[in-house]
Design an enzyme around this catalytic site. Structure first.
Site, short mmCIF file in Angstrom:
data_model
loop_
_atom_site.label_atom_id
_atom_site.label_comp_id
_atom_site.label_asym_id
_atom_site.label_seq_id
_atom_site.Cartn_x
_atom_site.Cartn_y
_atom_site.Cartn_z
N CYS A 137 13.86 44.00 -1.37
CA CYS A 137 14.74 42.87 -1.66
C CYS A 137 13.92 41.62 -1.98
O CYS A 137 12.90 41.37 -1.35
CB CYS A 137 15.63 42.60 -0.45
SG CYS A 137 16.94 43.83 -0.29
N VAL A 348 12.02 34.07 9.54
CA VAL A 348 11.27 35.29 9.23
C VAL A 348 10.84 35.33 7.76
O VAL A 348 9.69 35.64 7.45
CB VAL A 348 12.10 36.55 9.60
CG1 VAL A 348 11.33 37.83 9.26
CG2 VAL A 348 12.46 36.53 11.08
C1 EPZ Z 1 11.47 45.14 7.75
O1 EPZ Z 1 10.80 44.61 6.61
C2 EPZ Z 1 12.82 45.58 7.28
N1 EPZ Z 1 12.68 46.55 6.22
C3 EPZ Z 1 13.61 44.38 6.78
O2 EPZ Z 1 14.89 44.83 6.46
C4 EPZ Z 1 13.72 43.35 7.93
O3 EPZ Z 1 14.36 42.20 7.44
C5 EPZ Z 1 12.32 42.99 8.42
O4 EPZ Z 1 11.60 44.20 8.80
C6 EPZ Z 1 12.34 42.07 9.63
O5 EPZ Z 1 13.05 42.67 10.69
C7 EPZ Z 1 12.45 47.82 6.53
O6 EPZ Z 1 12.35 48.21 7.69
C8 EPZ Z 1 12.37 48.77 5.38
P1 EPZ Z 1 8.02 42.29 8.16
P2 EPZ Z 1 9.25 44.36 6.62
O7 EPZ Z 1 6.74 42.92 7.79
O8 EPZ Z 1 8.62 45.39 7.48
C9 EPZ Z 1 5.46 38.56 6.55
C10 EPZ Z 1 16.89 44.90 5.19
O9 EPZ Z 1 17.72 44.22 4.57
N2 EPZ Z 1 4.38 39.53 6.23
O10 EPZ Z 1 8.40 42.25 9.61
O11 EPZ Z 1 8.82 44.23 5.20
C11 EPZ Z 1 6.65 38.73 5.60
O12 EPZ Z 1 6.43 38.10 4.37
C12 EPZ Z 1 15.50 44.42 5.28
O13 EPZ Z 1 17.14 45.99 5.73
C13 EPZ Z 1 3.18 39.06 5.75
O14 EPZ Z 1 2.97 37.85 5.61
O15 EPZ Z 1 9.21 42.95 7.35
C14 EPZ Z 1 7.76 38.12 6.41
O16 EPZ Z 1 7.75 36.72 6.31
C15 EPZ Z 1 14.97 43.57 4.23
N3 EPZ Z 1 2.19 39.97 5.43
C16 EPZ Z 1 7.39 38.51 7.85
O17 EPZ Z 1 6.00 38.84 7.82
C17 EPZ Z 1 2.39 41.31 5.58
O18 EPZ Z 1 1.46 42.10 5.27
C18 EPZ Z 1 8.16 39.69 8.40
O19 EPZ Z 1 8.04 40.82 7.57
C19 EPZ Z 1 3.62 41.79 6.08
C20 EPZ Z 1 4.61 40.87 6.39
#
Ligand code: EPZ
Length: 454
Positions: A137, A348
């Site tokens: 997304c 987040v």
């Molecule tokens: C997971 O995404 C979920 N997706 C998301 O679900 C959910 O919103 C999110 O976790 C938070 O709970 C899946 O499980 C497939 P993050 P993820 O890594 O793992 C930053 C939905 O609608 N970050 O916890 O991609 C990032 O930019 C969705 O079901 C970095 O900076 O989330 C964000 O600001 C969409 N560098 C924060 O961390 C990285 O290498 C949290 O992201 C990784 C992340």
């Protein structure tokens, strides 16, 4: 795929491709929906099957397009994926797993971010992995630096190519000490899926501890992994040389449960969410109570309704056990009907209020502050990327022509259209099938008045 099933299930009404809905709103949604396994566990548990030396069985798998994407990604890597021994179960056999070409992976990855989680298992299995440019997304930059830094610490070399990333670890991977800059869900899963078969002990600090991650740990333990969860977001993983397949029933989808709960509040309806459980939703249920909603927790699910007039709330999204970022979009639709000013701080992602433009077009009073509000102390320390939305209600919503931007924003648009008086045309609803199983069927079961028009 799901969407096509949905169209068939709804009698192929108007016979369109399912990308556009005509919705006649103003009716409360009433009835029962069932939620199955969590998208955000099921897709990861499917990847974990690559690590086993025998087939795995995953149960309560939802029929959503993100699952279809991971299934085809596993298939291009030689994993045999078949229906399991009960409806909604999958049997995943990795015995013939092999490398796939970058173009093939790219063609099957769709809009998903899951390919990044193939890295550890493929490095263990084949000594190399290719990752195409990632989708998912569009809700901010969504970088993968935490993932790549962790993989390098395990001993992988990372080469950036024009079409994606190539990783290799011909000498194998070794346990590492990793401290995540932020408790990222994906990066925590990356470390788990890599560390379980790395040589030696991995210590992960500042880990995400979402219920879906705990369920992934349960899957990995069934496979033979040794993982302990220590106080203060520390996870210890003792690498083992072999893992076997698992048999696992996925944790329920608390994001879908929260979505239907918010739909009941927004439309002043009454929705029983079968399969929803209290423990994983404590934080959400507290907000439902504060906003004046009602819930009745039963053995087989939770019944949601409006208790009376909705009240404003202040909410900060956060990592678990905080209020999930995926819950704010449908809640905001309900808050347009609350008496007074609510504030939602998004901490987040840096760009997750774009969907509110459509709500404003429908008559909502919402102001987005891209750099957050400098108001008093808060439970969550400010992140630089924080933004805030102020929702002042109650405002009647009226039908409009709107376009779905992403999964959770899209769900909210449909619920807003069902709350609004008059007819709405909602484009690009296909994206909702990424995370909501049998979406049209469920809307129909709840009494929604809509047609698929294109
Ligand atoms: C997971 O995404 C979920 N997706 C998301 O679900 C959910 O919103 C999110 O976790 C938070 O709970 C899946 O499980 C497939 P993050 P993820 O890594 O793992 C930053 C939905 O609608 N970050 O916890 O991609 C990032 O930019 C969705 O079901 C970095 O900076 O989330 C964000 O600001 C969409 N560098 C924060 O961390 C990285 O290498 C949290 O992201 C990784 C992340």
């Amino acid at each position: 795929m799901t969407l096509l099933n949905d169209i068939a299930a709804t009698g192929g009404r108007n016979g369109g491709s399912g990308e556009t809905l005509a919705i006649r709103g103003g009716r409360p949604l009433r009835g029962r929906v069932e939620v199955k396994g969590a998208k955000n566990l099921v897709t990861k548990a499917m990847v974990a099957a690559l690590l086993g030396e025998s087939p795995s069985i995953l149960r309560d798998v939802p029929d959503i397009s993100d699952v279809a994407v991971v299934r085809s990604l596993l298939e291009v890597h030689g994993v045999r994926v078949e229906d399991g021994d009960e409806p909604g179960s999958l049997r995943l056999d990795p015995s013939d797993a092999e490398s796939a070409h970058m173009e093939e992976i790219d063609a099957h990855a769709g809009a998903s971010r899951i390919p990044i989680l193939f890295c550890g298992p493929l490095l263990h299995l084949l000594g190399e992995a290719f990752i195409p440019d990632l989708g998912g997304c569009r809700i901010g930059d969504r970088p993968i630096d935490f993932h790549l830094d962790a993989l390098r610490k395990f001993g992988a070399s990372v080469e950036k190519l024009p079409s994606g990333i190539r990783l290799s670890a011909p000498g194998g991977l070794v346990g590492a000490n990793i401290h995540l800059p932020y408790p990222s869900v994906g990066a925590t899963e990356q470390v788990l899926l890599t560390a379980v078969r790395a040589e030696g002990v991995t210590e992960l600090r500042n880990a995400a501890i979402e219920p879906e991650i705990m369920d992934l740990i349960a899957v990995l333990q069934k496979m033979g992994a040794i993982i302990s969860y220590e106080p203060n977001r520390v996870i210890l993983i003792e690498g083992v040389s072999k893992l076997r397949g698992y048999d696992h029933r996925a944790i329920f989808d608390r994001n879908e449960a929260a979505s239907w709960a918010s739909a009941a509040l927004a439309t002043d309806g009454e929705i029983f969410v079968g399969g929803a459980k209290q423990q994983e939703m404590l934080t959400f249920l507290n907000i439902v109570r504060k906003v004046g909603g009602d819930f009745d927790i039963r053995e087989d699910g939770i019944l949601f309704s409006r208790g009376g007039t909705l009240r404003p709330v202040t909410v900060e999204t956060d990592v678990h056990p905080g209020f999930m970022t995926d819950w704010q979009q449908p809640l905001i639709v309900a808050l347009t009907q609350a008496r007074g000013a609510s504030i939602v701080h998004e901490t987040v992602y840096e760009n997750r209020f774009g969907f509110t433009d459509a709500l404003v077009k429908m008559g909502a009073n919402i102001t987005v502050h891209p750099h957050g509000l400098q108001d008093g102390p808060r439970r969550v320390p400010r992140r630089n990327l924080e933004q805030a939305a102020v929702i002042t209600g109650p405002t009647p919503l009226r039908g409009a022509e709107i376009t779905v931007p992403d999964l959770r924003g899209g769900y909210s648009h449909v619920i807003a259209a069902l709350t609004a008086e008059g007819q709405s045309t909602v484009h690009n609803v296909g994206i909702i099938s990424r995370g909501y199983e049998k979406f049209f069927d469920k809307l129909t079961a709840l009494g929604a008045d809509f047609d698929v028009v294109g």
